[in-house]
Design a protein around this motif. Sequence first.
Motif, PDB file in Angstrom:
ATOM      1  N   MET A   1       0.837  -1.194   0.000  1.00  0.00           N
ATOM      2  CA  MET A   1       0.000   0.000   0.000  1.00  0.00           C
ATOM      3  C   MET A   1       0.881   1.256   0.000  1.00  0.00           C
ATOM      4  O   MET A   1       1.881   1.313   0.719  1.00  0.00           O
ATOM      5  CB  MET A   1      -0.925   0.010   1.218  1.00  0.00           C
ATOM      6  CG  MET A   1      -1.830   1.233   1.315  1.00  0.00           C
ATOM      7  SD  MET A   1      -2.926   1.200   2.756  1.00  0.00           S
ATOM      8  CE  MET A   1      -3.991  -0.164   2.306  1.00  0.00           C
ATOM      9  N   THR A   2       0.505   2.243  -0.804  1.00  0.00           N
ATOM     10  CA  THR A   2       1.262   3.491  -0.870  1.00  0.00           C
ATOM     11  C   THR A   2       1.094   4.276   0.425  1.00  0.00           C
ATOM     12  O   THR A   2      -0.035   4.572   0.829  1.00  0.00           O
ATOM     13  CB  THR A   2       0.764   4.348  -2.048  1.00  0.00           C
ATOM     14  OG1 THR A   2       0.980   3.637  -3.257  1.00  0.00           O
ATOM     15  CG2 THR A   2       1.515   5.672  -2.096  1.00  0.00           C
ATOM     16  N   PRO A   3       2.194   4.608   1.117  1.00  0.00           N
ATOM     17  CA  PRO A   3       2.066   5.375   2.369  1.00  0.00           C
ATOM     18  C   PRO A   3       1.583   6.792   2.106  1.00  0.00           C
ATOM     19  O   PRO A   3       2.004   7.432   1.142  1.00  0.00           O
ATOM     20  CB  PRO A   3       3.478   5.348   2.950  1.00  0.00           C
ATOM     21  CG  PRO A   3       4.378   5.110   1.779  1.00  0.00           C
ATOM     22  CD  PRO A   3       3.598   4.279   0.803  1.00  0.00           C
ATOM     23  N   ARG A   4       0.686   7.266   2.955  1.00  0.00           N
ATOM     24  CA  ARG A   4       0.105   8.591   2.799  1.00  0.00           C
ATOM     25  C   ARG A   4       0.834   9.597   3.679  1.00  0.00           C
ATOM     26  O   ARG A   4       1.433   9.247   4.697  1.00  0.00           O
ATOM     27  CB  ARG A   4      -1.370   8.560   3.205  1.00  0.00           C
ATOM     28  CG  ARG A   4      -2.229   7.579   2.432  1.00  0.00           C
ATOM     29  CD  ARG A   4      -2.508   8.057   1.038  1.00  0.00           C
ATOM     30  NE  ARG A   4      -3.195   9.345   1.024  1.00  0.00           N
ATOM     31  CZ  ARG A   4      -3.575   9.982  -0.073  1.00  0.00           C
ATOM     32  NH1 ARG A   4      -3.327   9.451  -1.257  1.00  0.00           N
ATOM     33  NH2 ARG A   4      -4.196  11.141  -0.017  1.00  0.00           N
ATOM     34  N   ASP A 162       7.924   2.437   3.834  1.00  0.00           N
ATOM     35  CA  ASP A 162       6.914   2.940   4.763  1.00  0.00           C
ATOM     36  C   ASP A 162       6.900   4.462   4.881  1.00  0.00           C
ATOM     37  O   ASP A 162       6.050   5.022   5.577  1.00  0.00           O
ATOM     38  CB  ASP A 162       7.130   2.335   6.151  1.00  0.00           C
ATOM     39  CG  ASP A 162       6.957   0.822   6.154  1.00  0.00           C
ATOM     40  OD1 ASP A 162       6.136   0.333   5.351  1.00  0.00           O
ATOM     41  OD2 ASP A 162       7.652   0.149   6.931  1.00  0.00           O
ATOM     42  N   ASP A 194       1.834   7.135 -10.380  1.00  0.00           N
ATOM     43  CA  ASP A 194       1.413   5.826  -9.881  1.00  0.00           C
ATOM     44  C   ASP A 194       2.561   4.819  -9.909  1.00  0.00           C
ATOM     45  O   ASP A 194       2.714   4.011  -8.982  1.00  0.00           O
ATOM     46  CB  ASP A 194       0.241   5.300 -10.703  1.00  0.00           C
ATOM     47  CG  ASP A 194      -1.020   6.122 -10.516  1.00  0.00           C
ATOM     48  OD1 ASP A 194      -1.262   6.595  -9.389  1.00  0.00           O
ATOM     49  OD2 ASP A 194      -1.763   6.298 -11.509  1.00  0.00           O
ATOM     50  N   GLY A 197       4.770   4.951  -6.878  1.00  0.00           N
ATOM     51  CA  GLY A 197       4.110   4.838  -5.581  1.00  0.00           C
ATOM     52  C   GLY A 197       4.035   6.144  -4.827  1.00  0.00           C
ATOM     53  O   GLY A 197       4.102   6.166  -3.587  1.00  0.00           O
ATOM     54  N   SER A 199       2.299   9.528  -3.272  1.00  0.00           N
ATOM     55  CA  SER A 199       1.001   9.893  -2.705  1.00  0.00           C
ATOM     56  C   SER A 199       0.769  11.396  -2.734  1.00  0.00           C
ATOM     57  O   SER A 199      -0.315  11.855  -2.389  1.00  0.00           O
ATOM     58  CB  SER A 199       0.876   9.388  -1.262  1.00  0.00           C
ATOM     59  OG  SER A 199       1.842   9.994  -0.421  1.00  0.00           O
TER      60      SER A 199
END
Length: 255
Positions: A1-4, A162, A194, A197, A199
């Motif tokens: 999952m792409t860290p926000r 992360d 994209d 990765g 955000s």
Amino acid sequence: MTPRLPAAFLGAPLAHRALHDVTDGRPENSRAAIRAAIKHGYGIEIDVQLSADNQAMVFHDYALDRLAHGTGPVRVVPAGTLSETPLKGGDEGIPILTEVLTLVAGQVPLLIEIKDQDGAMGDAIGPLEQATADALQGYAGPVALMSFNPHSVARMGELCPDIPRGIVTSSYKAADWPLNDETRDHLRTIPDFDRVGASFISHEITDLDRPRVADLKAKGANILCWTVKSPEQEAQARQVAQNITFEGYLAPHPG
């Protein structure tokens, strides 16, 4: 999952190259400017360049001449010598990233821009990304990484999966960027968002009306911008951007 991006990056304004003002002894990216930003409760944006012995140095330019009492490329000088090279307008040398991380210590958000080491936004990268990742080992505060070079952003995703990462983006006008037309045309459309990765983006303030920026925002990307230099510019930028990188005035805190 792409860290926000943590929420902290969308709150307090981000001081560009820390809260610098050489008239007050606070050069760009200096410890003094970082301390001042922390005192004012601002987030901090800094730049890193590579030393000859593969250390991440907190410094914007590729050459020493404009900002420090030295001459020539940063990357041919060892970290120890750079640390003793005085910054113009201050009384300290160029900091190593590990020193800055110790100084900030999670007190405010820290946005680290990795300067392109390829020279043409290509894939001849690696040592600076590795040095940055090594320095960040064990750092617990809110931190995010970004670069104009998408290859660098992708590498940081491999090294620090992360940590939120973003692309610094621009209109890429020929007069401002010594790149070939193909490269500028490619980067201008932000096609790698994209793939790497990302955000968030940090986009050039004078180009915030670009449709691609609106498209990314609609798809959930966080939009930062660079560099706001007045309250009037800030009011305009905040119509699109969720936070600003600023210099030259004291940006108000939201709320």
